[in-house]
Enzyme design. Structure first.
Site, PDB file in Angstrom:
ATOM      1  CB  SER A 139      15.909   7.278 -33.962  1.00  0.00           C
ATOM      2  OG  SER A 139      14.953   8.143 -33.335  1.00  0.00           O
ATOM      3  CD  GLU A 232      14.245   2.721 -30.189  1.00  0.00           C
ATOM      4  OE1 GLU A 232      14.344   3.572 -29.391  1.00  0.00           O
ATOM      5  OE2 GLU A 232      14.288   3.314 -31.296  1.00  0.00           O
ATOM      6  CG  HIS A 301      16.506   6.934 -28.570  1.00  0.00           C
ATOM      7  ND1 HIS A 301      15.763   5.873 -29.053  1.00  0.00           N
ATOM      8  CD2 HIS A 301      16.575   8.059 -29.501  1.00  0.00           C
ATOM      9  CE1 HIS A 301      15.431   6.581 -30.345  1.00  0.00           C
ATOM     10  NE2 HIS A 301      15.958   7.778 -30.540  1.00  0.00           N
TER      11      HIS A 301
END
Length: 331
Positions: A139, A232, A301
């Site tokens: 992330s 992502e 995630h």
């Protein structure tokens, strides 16, 4: 093919000794950190957001203990500074300390969120470069992967944070890549969709799409040349994904890559109004490149999350929906 011949085939290879603290250029050879093994001490740091739930700290320790590791939390992990786990200097200093601490064998982020970019001016890249260690997280940690690759010259790992779900797939991938040093094969449990069949080889570059786009135009922008780009995201409407892919294209990044992997886009709703689907948006930018490409890999995630060496050399077979490492990413 010998490793040196293969790397040279990627173009622009720099094999001269890497200068500590200076920016890595071209597709220079990255150093590998020491593999982790049972008994090692893992430093848990919070370079960005806050972990609020005390039970999460307990769960992190249990998961890593099950691998046989010992754990040590950073001095700032329970600090509060707005939505950040301490001030920028506090978070940076803790990370600096963990890299130079000889007792700490590897480092893992407790979570992402936002804030990694804010600590970059306070990181001691020269000291970090002299002490390469496994750094794992995803992330917002995308920023740190690119910074360590660019200014410290060693491989880091886009993989679980401490507070991740740690499913069987997540655990097996982490163990395979970081502990066993295997030439891991990534076979998603999800139904992978082939966008363009074919195979490609290159350096794995990417991470969170939103964070990746914020590096464009900075000294932390990765070298996309002949790379297999993996991305992502979470909580982004389809039109925002469209905007970010357009940004990558107009910045010249997409035209340089050899392959493309889109992972999960968690809670990325199209919205209530008529719009394009996520697949339509991705195809709009990727299909004209005529490169091997796929989407819906177990990256992101979701509960299942692969551990991917940032800068590792890999091969992609988009037709089968698989990719694999060409060499170990640790020593």
């Amino acid at each position: 093919m010998k490793r040196t011949d293969f790397l040279k085939s990627l173009g622009g290879i720099t094999v001269a000794p890497w200068a500590v603290g200076s920016k890595l250029t071209g597709t220079g050879v990255l150093r590998k950190p020491k593999r982790l093994q049972p008994g090692d001490l893992i430093g848990l740091t919070a370079p960005a957001g806050i972990v609020f739930n005390d039970d999460d700290y307990t769960r992190m320790v249990q998961v890593l203990t099950d691998f046989g590791f010992r754990t040590k939390f950073g001095s700032n992990v329970r600090n509060r500074h707005g939505y950040l786990a301490g001030t920028d200097r506090e978070r940076a200093e803790n990370l600096n300390q963990m890299f130079v601490d000889p007792e700490i064998d590897g480092i893992m982020a407790v979570r992402g969120g936002w804030g990694c970019s804010r600590i970059l001016p306070y990181l001691d890249f020269k000291a970090i470069a002299r002490n390469p260690k496994v750094y794992c997280g995803f992330s917002d940690n995308t920023t740190l992967h690119h910074a360590f690759m660019s200014y410290c010259g060693f491989t880091t790992f886009h993989g679980p944070n401490g507070n991740s779900d740690w499913t069987d797939l997540t655990k097996e991938s982490f163990e395979s890549v970081i502990m066993k040093g295997e030439e891991s094969r990534y076979q998603s449990k999800s139904d992978v969709r082939t966008l363009q069949a074919g195979s490609a080889q290159g350096r794995l570059i990417g991470g969170n799409l939103t964070i990746l786009t914020t590096t464009l135009g900075t000294s932390y922008q990765p070298d996309f040349r002949d790379a297999i780009l993996f991305v992502e995201d979470i909580g982004e409407r389809t039109y925002k994904i469209d905007r970010m892919l357009a940004h990558l294209k107009q910045a010249g990044a997409l035209n340089k890559i050899s392959g493309f992997i889109f992972g999960k886009c968690t809670d990325c709703s199209a919205g209530p109004n008529p719009t394009f689907s996520l697949a339509e948006v991705i195809e709009k930018y990727i299909k004209p490149l005529n490169i091997p490409a796929m989407m819906n890999a177990d990256i992101g995630h979701e509960e299942d999350n692969f551990t991917i060496p940032a800068g590792g050399i890999a091969e992609l077979d988009a037709g089968s929906g698989e990719f694999w490492l060409k060499e170990s990413s640790v020593i």
